[in-house]
Motif scaffolding. Structure first.
Motif, short mmCIF file in Angstrom:
data_model
loop_
_atom_site.label_atom_id
_atom_site.label_comp_id
_atom_site.label_asym_id
_atom_site.label_seq_id
_atom_site.Cartn_x
_atom_site.Cartn_y
_atom_site.Cartn_z
N ARG A 1 38.14 52.98 36.33
CA ARG A 1 36.91 52.33 37.33
C ARG A 1 35.61 52.46 36.87
N GLY A 2 35.54 53.47 35.58
CA GLY A 2 34.19 53.65 35.21
C GLY A 2 34.05 52.82 33.99
N LYS A 3 34.74 52.00 33.57
CA LYS A 3 34.76 50.98 32.39
C LYS A 3 33.95 49.71 32.94
N LEU A 4 33.18 49.28 32.07
CA LEU A 4 32.62 47.78 32.46
C LEU A 4 33.37 46.77 31.76
N GLN A 5 33.71 45.89 32.19
CA GLN A 5 34.33 44.71 31.69
C GLN A 5 33.62 43.86 30.90
N ALA A 6 34.08 43.43 29.36
CA ALA A 6 32.99 42.83 28.71
C ALA A 6 32.60 41.55 29.38
N HIS A 7 33.23 40.62 29.84
CA HIS A 7 32.57 39.67 30.23
C HIS A 7 31.63 39.77 31.34
N VAL A 8 31.37 40.80 32.14
CA VAL A 8 30.33 41.42 32.90
C VAL A 8 29.10 41.67 32.15
N LEU A 9 29.26 42.39 31.20
CA LEU A 9 28.07 42.83 30.36
C LEU A 9 27.64 41.64 29.57
N ALA A 10 28.64 40.90 29.13
CA ALA A 10 28.12 39.34 28.53
C ALA A 10 27.29 38.64 29.34
N GLU A 11 27.70 38.25 30.38
CA GLU A 11 27.00 37.70 31.39
C GLU A 11 25.64 38.14 31.73
N ALA A 12 25.44 39.36 32.01
CA ALA A 12 24.38 40.06 32.29
C ALA A 12 23.54 39.90 31.13
#
Length: 56
Positions: free
Chosen positions: A37-48
Protein backbone atom coordinates in the motif's frame (compact mmCIF):
# COMPACT_ATOMS: atom_id res chain seq x y z
CA UNK A 1 28.56 -17.77 25.92
CA UNK A 2 26.64 -19.82 28.41
CA UNK A 3 23.74 -19.23 30.76
CA UNK A 4 24.88 -17.76 34.05
CA UNK A 5 28.26 -16.49 32.81
CA UNK A 6 29.27 -12.91 32.27
CA UNK A 7 29.22 -11.66 28.68
CA UNK A 8 31.24 -9.16 26.75
CA UNK A 9 29.10 -6.16 25.75
CA UNK A 10 30.72 -6.08 22.31
CA UNK A 11 29.71 -9.72 21.71
CA UNK A 12 26.15 -8.95 22.74
CA UNK A 13 26.08 -5.96 20.39
CA UNK A 14 27.28 -8.16 17.52
CA UNK A 15 24.57 -10.76 18.26
CA UNK A 16 21.92 -8.02 18.25
CA UNK A 17 23.19 -7.05 14.78
CA UNK A 18 22.81 -10.74 13.71
CA UNK A 19 26.60 -11.17 13.54
CA UNK A 20 28.81 -13.92 14.94
CA UNK A 21 30.08 -12.75 18.37
CA UNK A 22 33.69 -13.82 17.71
CA UNK A 23 34.21 -13.20 13.99
CA UNK A 24 31.70 -10.43 13.28
CA UNK A 25 30.51 -12.38 10.22
CA UNK A 26 26.95 -11.61 9.15
CA UNK A 27 24.86 -14.65 10.11
CA UNK A 28 21.68 -13.97 8.15
CA UNK A 29 21.09 -11.58 5.28
CA UNK A 30 18.64 -8.81 6.22
CA UNK A 31 15.17 -9.17 4.74
CA UNK A 32 13.51 -6.02 3.54
CA UNK A 33 9.76 -6.01 3.12
CA UNK A 34 7.68 -3.10 2.04
CA UNK A 35 3.98 -2.63 2.45
CA UNK A 36 2.36 -2.81 -1.00
CA UNK A 37 0.00 0.00 0.00
CA UNK A 38 3.03 2.27 0.35
CA UNK A 39 3.92 2.04 -3.33
CA UNK A 40 2.93 4.86 -5.64
CA UNK A 41 1.51 3.71 -8.94
CA UNK A 42 3.42 5.02 -11.96
CA UNK A 43 0.37 6.53 -13.68
CA UNK A 44 -0.45 8.59 -10.58
CA UNK A 45 3.09 9.98 -10.52
CA UNK A 46 3.04 10.68 -14.27
CA UNK A 47 -0.30 12.49 -14.02
CA UNK A 48 0.90 14.60 -11.10
CA UNK A 49 4.14 15.45 -12.93
CA UNK A 50 2.21 16.34 -16.11
CA UNK A 51 -0.06 18.61 -14.09
CA UNK A 52 2.93 20.70 -13.01
CA UNK A 53 4.10 21.28 -16.56
CA UNK A 54 7.16 19.15 -15.94
CA UNK A 55 8.58 21.55 -13.34
CA UNK A 56 10.21 20.29 -10.16
Amino acid sequence: MAVGTSVDKEQVRLLMEVRHPLTGELLVAPKVRRCPRGKLQAHVLAEAHAGTGGEH
